[in-house]
Design an enzyme around this catalytic site. Sequence first.
Site, PDB file in Angstrom:
ATOM      1  N   TYR A   1      14.429   8.253  -7.668  1.00 30.24           N
ATOM      2  CA  TYR A   1      13.644   7.450  -6.578  1.00 30.24           C
ATOM      3  C   TYR A   1      14.704   6.985  -5.493  1.00 30.24           C
ATOM      4  O   TYR A   1      14.465   7.208  -4.184  1.00 30.24           O
ATOM      5  CB  TYR A   1      12.960   6.179  -7.046  1.00 30.24           C
ATOM      6  CG  TYR A   1      12.577   5.274  -6.112  1.00 30.24           C
ATOM      7  CD1 TYR A   1      11.476   5.514  -5.082  1.00 30.24           C
ATOM      8  CD2 TYR A   1      13.311   3.991  -5.829  1.00 30.24           C
ATOM      9  CE1 TYR A   1      11.109   4.656  -4.232  1.00 30.24           C
ATOM     10  CE2 TYR A   1      12.831   3.156  -4.625  1.00 30.24           C
ATOM     11  CZ  TYR A   1      11.793   3.488  -3.958  1.00 30.24           C
ATOM     12  OH  TYR A   1      11.390   2.659  -2.944  1.00 30.24           O
TER      13      TYR A   1
ATOM     14  N   SER B   1      15.076   1.463   1.209  1.00 28.14           N
ATOM     15  CA  SER B   1      15.104   0.346   0.227  1.00 28.14           C
ATOM     16  C   SER B   1      16.566  -0.163  -0.100  1.00 28.14           C
ATOM     17  O   SER B   1      17.502   0.564   0.104  1.00 28.14           O
ATOM     18  CB  SER B   1      14.724   1.183  -1.280  1.00 28.14           C
ATOM     19  OG  SER B   1      14.782   0.081  -2.349  1.00 28.14           O
TER      20      SER B   1
ATOM     21  N   LYS C   1      15.586   8.112  -1.322  1.00 31.66           N
ATOM     22  CA  LYS C   1      15.368   7.133  -0.162  1.00 31.66           C
ATOM     23  C   LYS C   1      16.878   7.567   0.537  1.00 31.66           C
ATOM     24  O   LYS C   1      16.958   7.703   1.945  1.00 31.66           O
ATOM     25  CB  LYS C   1      15.365   5.756  -0.556  1.00 31.66           C
ATOM     26  CG  LYS C   1      14.095   5.246  -1.066  1.00 31.66           C
ATOM     27  CD  LYS C   1      13.076   5.211   0.014  1.00 31.66           C
ATOM     28  CE  LYS C   1      11.620   5.107  -0.471  1.00 31.66           C
ATOM     29  NZ  LYS C   1      10.616   5.227   0.594  1.00 31.66           N
TER      30      LYS C   1
HETATM   31  P1  NAD Z   1       2.064   1.488  -2.389  1.00 35.70           P
HETATM   32  O1  NAD Z   1       2.399   2.700  -3.628  1.00 35.70           O
HETATM   33  O2  NAD Z   1       1.404   0.203  -2.689  1.00 35.70           O
HETATM   34  O3  NAD Z   1       1.946   2.426  -0.971  1.00 35.70           O
HETATM   35  C1  NAD Z   1       2.389   3.636  -0.962  1.00 35.70           C
HETATM   36  C2  NAD Z   1       1.144   4.578  -0.311  1.00 35.70           C
HETATM   37  O4  NAD Z   1       1.595   5.802   0.125  1.00 35.70           O
HETATM   38  C3  NAD Z   1       0.034   4.388  -1.480  1.00 35.70           C
HETATM   39  O5  NAD Z   1      -0.926   4.208  -0.780  1.00 35.70           O
HETATM   40  C4  NAD Z   1      -0.075   5.847  -1.997  1.00 35.70           C
HETATM   41  O6  NAD Z   1      -1.460   6.367  -2.136  1.00 35.70           O
HETATM   42  C5  NAD Z   1       0.756   6.676  -0.618  1.00 35.70           C
HETATM   43  N1  NAD Z   1       1.172   7.917  -0.578  1.00 35.70           N
HETATM   44  C6  NAD Z   1       2.140   8.239  -1.642  1.00 35.70           C
HETATM   45  N2  NAD Z   1       2.408   9.628  -1.435  1.00 35.70           N
HETATM   46  C7  NAD Z   1       1.594   9.957  -0.503  1.00 35.70           C
HETATM   47  C8  NAD Z   1       1.579  11.183   0.171  1.00 35.70           C
HETATM   48  N3  NAD Z   1       2.372  12.235  -0.102  1.00 35.70           N
HETATM   49  N4  NAD Z   1       0.576  11.375   1.263  1.00 35.70           N
HETATM   50  C9  NAD Z   1      -0.024  10.266   1.340  1.00 35.70           C
HETATM   51  N5  NAD Z   1       0.004   9.187   0.967  1.00 35.70           N
HETATM   52  C10 NAD Z   1       0.774   9.165  -0.033  1.00 35.70           C
HETATM   53  O7  NAD Z   1       3.748   1.218  -2.357  1.00 35.70           O
HETATM   54  P2  NAD Z   1       4.343   0.168  -1.368  1.00 35.70           P
HETATM   55  O8  NAD Z   1       5.113  -0.882  -2.205  1.00 35.70           O
HETATM   56  O9  NAD Z   1       3.711  -0.131  -0.276  1.00 35.70           O
HETATM   57  O10 NAD Z   1       5.615   0.717  -0.615  1.00 35.70           O
HETATM   58  C11 NAD Z   1       5.625   1.312   0.615  1.00 35.70           C
HETATM   59  C12 NAD Z   1       7.011   2.048   0.890  1.00 35.70           C
HETATM   60  O11 NAD Z   1       8.058   1.196   0.802  1.00 35.70           O
HETATM   61  C13 NAD Z   1       7.357   3.171  -0.160  1.00 35.70           C
HETATM   62  O12 NAD Z   1       8.046   4.161   0.651  1.00 35.70           O
HETATM   63  C14 NAD Z   1       8.585   2.600  -0.760  1.00 35.70           C
HETATM   64  O13 NAD Z   1       9.364   3.482  -1.688  1.00 35.70           O
HETATM   65  C15 NAD Z   1       9.088   1.573   0.047  1.00 35.70           C
HETATM   66  N6  NAD Z   1       9.547   0.377  -0.765  1.00 35.70           N
HETATM   67  C16 NAD Z   1       8.801  -0.372  -1.665  1.00 35.70           C
HETATM   68  C17 NAD Z   1       9.572  -1.415  -2.054  1.00 35.70           C
HETATM   69  C18 NAD Z   1       8.536  -2.564  -3.087  1.00 35.70           C
HETATM   70  O14 NAD Z   1       9.163  -3.243  -3.717  1.00 35.70           O
HETATM   71  N7  NAD Z   1       7.377  -2.330  -3.017  1.00 35.70           N
HETATM   72  C19 NAD Z   1      10.887  -1.743  -1.798  1.00 35.70           C
HETATM   73  C20 NAD Z   1      11.707  -1.065  -1.117  1.00 35.70           C
HETATM   74  C21 NAD Z   1      11.091   0.010  -0.574  1.00 35.70           C
HETATM   75  C1  WQD Z   2      13.420  -8.178 -10.255  1.00 38.97           C
HETATM   76  C2  WQD Z   2      14.169  -8.909 -11.314  1.00 38.97           C
HETATM   77  C3  WQD Z   2      14.292  -7.868 -13.371  1.00 38.97           C
HETATM   78  C4  WQD Z   2      10.465  -7.753 -14.665  1.00 38.97           C
HETATM   79  C5  WQD Z   2      12.623  -2.793  -8.164  1.00 38.97           C
HETATM   80  C6  WQD Z   2      13.079  -1.304  -7.648  1.00 38.97           C
HETATM   81  C7  WQD Z   2      13.617  -1.386  -6.253  1.00 38.97           C
HETATM   82  C8  WQD Z   2      12.565  -1.779  -5.218  1.00 38.97           C
HETATM   83  C9  WQD Z   2      11.981  -3.111  -5.548  1.00 38.97           C
HETATM   84  C10 WQD Z   2      11.491  -0.012  -4.225  1.00 38.97           C
HETATM   85  C11 WQD Z   2      15.064  -8.126 -12.209  1.00 38.97           C
HETATM   86  C12 WQD Z   2      13.605  -8.819 -13.774  1.00 38.97           C
HETATM   87  C13 WQD Z   2      11.499  -8.057 -13.976  1.00 38.97           C
HETATM   88  C14 WQD Z   2      10.122  -8.298 -15.943  1.00 38.97           C
HETATM   89  C15 WQD Z   2      12.089  -9.486 -15.569  1.00 38.97           C
HETATM   90  N1  WQD Z   2      11.580  -1.021  -4.994  1.00 38.97           N
HETATM   91  N2  WQD Z   2      12.260  -8.829 -14.234  1.00 38.97           N
HETATM   92  N3  WQD Z   2      10.979  -9.084 -16.347  1.00 38.97           N
HETATM   93  O1  WQD Z   2      14.519  -4.151 -10.093  1.00 38.97           O
HETATM   94  O2  WQD Z   2      14.944  -5.864  -8.206  1.00 38.97           O
HETATM   95  O3  WQD Z   2      13.359  -3.765  -7.901  1.00 38.97           O
HETATM   96  O4  WQD Z   2      11.625  -2.951  -7.077  1.00 38.97           O
HETATM   97  O5  WQD Z   2      12.409   0.381  -3.376  1.00 38.97           O
HETATM   98  O6  WQD Z   2      14.078  -0.135  -5.776  1.00 38.97           O
HETATM   99  O7  WQD Z   2      14.289  -1.031  -8.673  1.00 38.97           O
HETATM  100  O8  WQD Z   2      12.557  -5.577  -8.875  1.00 38.97           O
HETATM  101  O9  WQD Z   2      10.505  -7.022  -9.630  1.00 38.97           O
HETATM  102  O10 WQD Z   2      11.294  -5.037 -11.013  1.00 38.97           O
HETATM  103  O11 WQD Z   2      12.720  -6.993 -10.827  1.00 38.97           O
HETATM  104  O12 WQD Z   2      13.045 -10.171 -15.942  1.00 38.97           O
HETATM  105  O13 WQD Z   2       9.044  -8.235 -16.525  1.00 38.97           O
HETATM  106  O14 WQD Z   2      13.176  -9.541 -12.401  1.00 38.97           O
HETATM  107  O15 WQD Z   2      15.414  -7.689 -14.435  1.00 38.97           O
HETATM  108  O16 WQD Z   2      16.120  -9.124 -12.377  1.00 38.97           O
HETATM  109  P1  WQD Z   2      13.950  -4.876  -8.774  1.00 38.97           P
HETATM  110  P2  WQD Z   2      11.866  -6.179 -10.334  1.00 38.97           P
END
Ligand code: NAD
Ligand code: WQD
Length: 335
Positions: A148, A124, A152
Amino acid sequence: MNILVTGGAGYIGSHTCVALLEAGHTVIVADNLCNSSAETLERVKQITGREITFYQIDVTDAAATNTIFANHSIDGVIHFAGLKAVGESVEKPLVYYYNNIVSTMVLAQACLKYGVPRFVFSSSATVYGENQVPFVEDMPLLPSTNPYGESKAMSERILTDIAKANPDWSVALLRYFNPVGAHESGLIGEAPAGIPNNLMPYITQVAKGKLDKLRVFGNDYPTVDGTGVRDYIHVLDLAEGHVTALAKLTAGVHIYNLGTGHGVSVLQLVQAFKEANGLDLPYEIAARRPGDIAECYADASKAERDWGWTAKRNLVAMCRDAWRFEKSVSRGRFL
Ligand code: NAD
Ligand code: WQD
């Protein structure tokens, strides 16, 4: 290739399953469904007309995970499974560290045991912390303010050390920026439980009338209009980045940003959503959200230079696809 996708029923995982199947790969999913539903995998099959082998297991369970490796000749693992709610990770650090780090170690161990050469890890942009934008892959990482983000950074470190000790192993550490949008069919997308933490699902729920208005967290940041700036990337572009990573991966550890390279403010995203969908979107300015940084966007040039990968879908597509999915979700989420 036979690809094991952990967390394949989740938001990014399900779109990546579509991209993998469409590229001709065979997909095996391992997911404990703690934040998703098996219905999503049925929809992936519907979209692609292809089968998926599904194991409902927890990937921190080494015995259950090893069974998958014993049953299939796996060519690569994409490890999406993880817990991702920043606020919850502060409340439950042990749950987050255990789930996110132990799962990574169990999978790495299985790869080495069964001779699986490729490992793609969901990292991330949060690992960059308060570095200067745009974030470049070789910047020193700054400590996160939450478990979190630390989970990572630690997983990255663990995989890097394992790869150093096993020079034939290939690892991609993919740092995602802010994935939004949904598959254009409207069949799969992001359906968070409860009140969304993230901006786009909050916006779509306001547009639908489930929430009364958006609260914009702060308008006094040193940005274009005072609101927070992020690098929103269409989830299908992100998904395709994984297919590219598998194709291009060579031995060693390779770190890539998956973002567009463009920063968009909260108010710019609100405006784009209104224009793309012909809707009004009530909002109010609220206090800053603790832990937020002013700006977060990628230097996305490395993936383009090395892999020829760039994000192709624009903000209009992200807003339209997110809204189409929200309209189609009759039960609120697939659980
Ligand atoms: P999500 O929660 O939709 O998907 C994660 C999946 O993993 C879910 O289906 C959950 O049931 C499964 N899971 C969690 N722990 C598990 C375990 N121990 N064993 C088996 N299954 C398990 O999340 P996402 O948004 O699709 O994110 C996927 C990956 O990408 C995550 O590792 C997240 O940290 C990373 N990521 C997400 C974002 C984002 O903004 N969505 C940003 C950066 C990184
Ligand atoms: C985006 C912008 C908020 C909600 C998070 C995690 C990051 C990654 C992605 C996994 C920011 C603003 C938000 C609202 C708002 N996940 N906002 N009103 O914070 O960039 O990232 O998700 O790895 O680790 O921290 O994403 O979508 O929450 O926010 O004004 O109700 O929107 O302040 O500027 P963020 P976000």
